[in-house]
Enzyme design. Structure first.
Site, short mmCIF file in Angstrom:
data_model
loop_
_atom_site.label_atom_id
_atom_site.label_comp_id
_atom_site.label_asym_id
_atom_site.label_seq_id
_atom_site.Cartn_x
_atom_site.Cartn_y
_atom_site.Cartn_z
N HIS A 190 11.28 -9.99 8.56
CA HIS A 190 10.91 -9.05 7.62
C HIS A 190 10.65 -8.05 8.42
O HIS A 190 10.00 -7.85 9.61
CB HIS A 190 10.03 -9.23 6.08
CG HIS A 190 9.72 -10.50 5.69
ND1 HIS A 190 10.05 -11.87 5.94
CD2 HIS A 190 9.69 -10.64 3.74
CE1 HIS A 190 10.51 -12.38 4.44
NE2 HIS A 190 10.22 -12.07 3.67
N LYS B 214 4.91 -5.80 6.72
CA LYS B 214 4.27 -6.54 5.52
C LYS B 214 3.51 -7.21 6.58
O LYS B 214 3.56 -7.78 7.95
CB LYS B 214 5.82 -7.93 6.58
CG LYS B 214 4.70 -9.21 5.25
CD LYS B 214 6.09 -10.29 4.99
CE LYS B 214 5.78 -11.32 3.97
NZ LYS B 214 5.23 -11.09 2.56
P1 NAD Z 1 3.41 -2.01 -0.93
O1 NAD Z 1 1.91 -2.01 0.46
O2 NAD Z 1 3.97 -0.99 -0.44
O3 NAD Z 1 2.13 -2.06 -2.25
C1 NAD Z 1 0.75 -2.25 -2.45
C2 NAD Z 1 0.51 -1.64 -3.53
O4 NAD Z 1 -0.78 -1.94 -3.81
C3 NAD Z 1 -0.44 -0.48 -2.37
O5 NAD Z 1 0.51 0.85 -3.75
C4 NAD Z 1 -2.00 -0.02 -2.57
O6 NAD Z 1 -2.57 0.90 -3.21
C5 NAD Z 1 -1.68 -0.92 -4.61
N1 NAD Z 1 -3.18 -1.63 -3.96
C6 NAD Z 1 -4.10 -2.01 -3.17
N2 NAD Z 1 -5.37 -2.56 -3.77
C7 NAD Z 1 -4.91 -2.32 -5.13
C8 NAD Z 1 -6.17 -2.44 -6.40
N3 NAD Z 1 -7.57 -2.80 -5.50
N4 NAD Z 1 -5.30 -2.42 -7.54
C9 NAD Z 1 -4.59 -1.73 -7.77
N5 NAD Z 1 -3.73 -1.46 -6.40
C10 NAD Z 1 -3.90 -2.21 -5.18
O7 NAD Z 1 3.57 -2.91 -0.61
P2 NAD Z 1 4.76 -3.86 -1.09
O8 NAD Z 1 5.15 -4.40 -0.31
O9 NAD Z 1 4.77 -3.52 -2.89
O10 NAD Z 1 4.31 -5.11 -1.68
C11 NAD Z 1 3.04 -5.79 -2.35
C12 NAD Z 1 2.94 -7.48 -2.58
O11 NAD Z 1 4.09 -8.07 -2.87
C13 NAD Z 1 2.44 -8.17 -0.86
O12 NAD Z 1 2.05 -9.11 -1.23
C14 NAD Z 1 3.69 -7.98 -0.73
O13 NAD Z 1 3.96 -9.87 0.11
C15 NAD Z 1 4.08 -8.78 -2.26
N6 NAD Z 1 5.60 -9.45 -2.67
C16 NAD Z 1 6.45 -10.70 -3.21
C17 NAD Z 1 7.53 -10.82 -3.41
C18 NAD Z 1 7.65 -11.94 -4.57
O14 NAD Z 1 8.69 -11.86 -4.82
N7 NAD Z 1 6.75 -12.79 -4.23
C19 NAD Z 1 8.53 -10.11 -2.95
C20 NAD Z 1 8.48 -8.38 -2.54
C21 NAD Z 1 6.97 -8.76 -2.59
#
Ligand code: NAD
Length: 256
Positions: free
Chosen positions: A141, A145
């Protein structure tokens, strides 16, 4: 028309989902919920907290944020009987239990990977796993991450373990007896299925499932080159959520 509130809407996944779910017929992202303001709104209204969103104005919540806010989203979803699709990974056992408990009064679909190729690769791995002596997983990744190993690798390991157990396949004992550097063999996810986590700039989300038997090997590899790879799976969950009461793990059952 499914009106979506996207929690984590300012994040990398949130912005990609907001842009691309809007292109799918029958759905519109109407609210972006995040503790920080998103760079692009894609026509949606910005909210700093899900509690500020009028439950009547949306049909589904999609959460790609961080573990603490997932629990809050699940409680909000249960209180307002609005379906919830969760992509956020890295939840503790306790947080996962809170989410599952909230699902008893709503509908929640949660998956560690919404990319169709990844879901299919897990299915293929489970199919092949009983026929090989050993299975190891390498997940790769991007370097931002925060959790390791990836949720996808844990799900894959679980499916591989279950398939091997059902077939009565026992993994031979670990051969390594001396470690020059501790951890060189990765982490044992149970029953000898080892996970190795790689974090490098330039990567998005990739996984190899390596299966080895006498004189042969099989590698199943999946690559997400772009976050758009998760959009179709999220859309499938959004379209199925109303007909899926309680808690559902993964989108495998929605893919024929
Ligand atoms: P990122 O850090 O870019 O985005 C996370 C966002 O959540 C940020 O903008 C942050 O400000 C916001 N956030 C934090 N606390 C919050 C709260 N209390 N209320 C609302 N928003 C809040 O991360 P990302 O790369 O976008 O990934 C997000 C999540 O998705 C991670 O856990 C990642 O592992 C997961 N993910 C899952 C899949 C899947 O297919 N299941 C795919 C990609 C990423």
């Amino acid at each position: 028309m499914k009106r979506i509130a996207l929690v984590g809407g300012a994040g990398r996944m949130g912005q990609s989902l907001a842009e691309n779910l809007n292109l799918i017929e029958g759905m519109v992202v109407s609210a972006l919920v995040d503790v920080r303001e998103p760079e692009h709104s894609f026509g949606a209204t910005y909210y700093s907290c899900l509690t500020n969103v009028d439950a009547q104005s949306i049909d589904v919540v999609v959460d790609f944020s961080q573990p603490d806010s997932v629990v809050a989203s699940a409680k909000w979803s249960a209180a307002h009987h609005v379906g919830l699709v969760i992509g956020t990974t890295g939840l503790t056992v306790g947080q996962r239990a809170e989410v599952e408990s909230a699902a008893s009064s709503t509908r929640i679909i949660m998956a560690s990977n919404f990319s169709l190729g990844a879901v299919l690769s897990e299915r293929f791995a489970a199919l092949a796993a009983p026929y090989f002596e050993r299975v190891e997983i390498v997940e790769l990744h991007h370097d931002r991450k925060v959790d390791a190993p990836s949720g996808t690798s844990l799900t894959t390991a679980e499916r591989v373990r279950a398939a091997r157990a059902a077939a009565g396949r026992v993994t031979p004992l670990e051969p390594t007896q001396r470690y020059t550097i501790e951890g060189a063999r990765g982490a044992d996810a149970g029953d000898g299925v080892r996970i190795h986590s790689v974090r490098l700039p330039g990567l998005v989300a990739h996984q190899e499932i390596l299966l080895g038997g006498p004189g042969e090997g099989l590698t199943i590899r999946h690559d997400s080159y772009d976050r758009v790879s998760f959009v179709q799976g999220v859309a499938i969950a959004v379209m199925n959520i109303d007909a899926t009461p309680g808690f559902t793990w993964g989108i495998d059952s929605f893919i024929a």
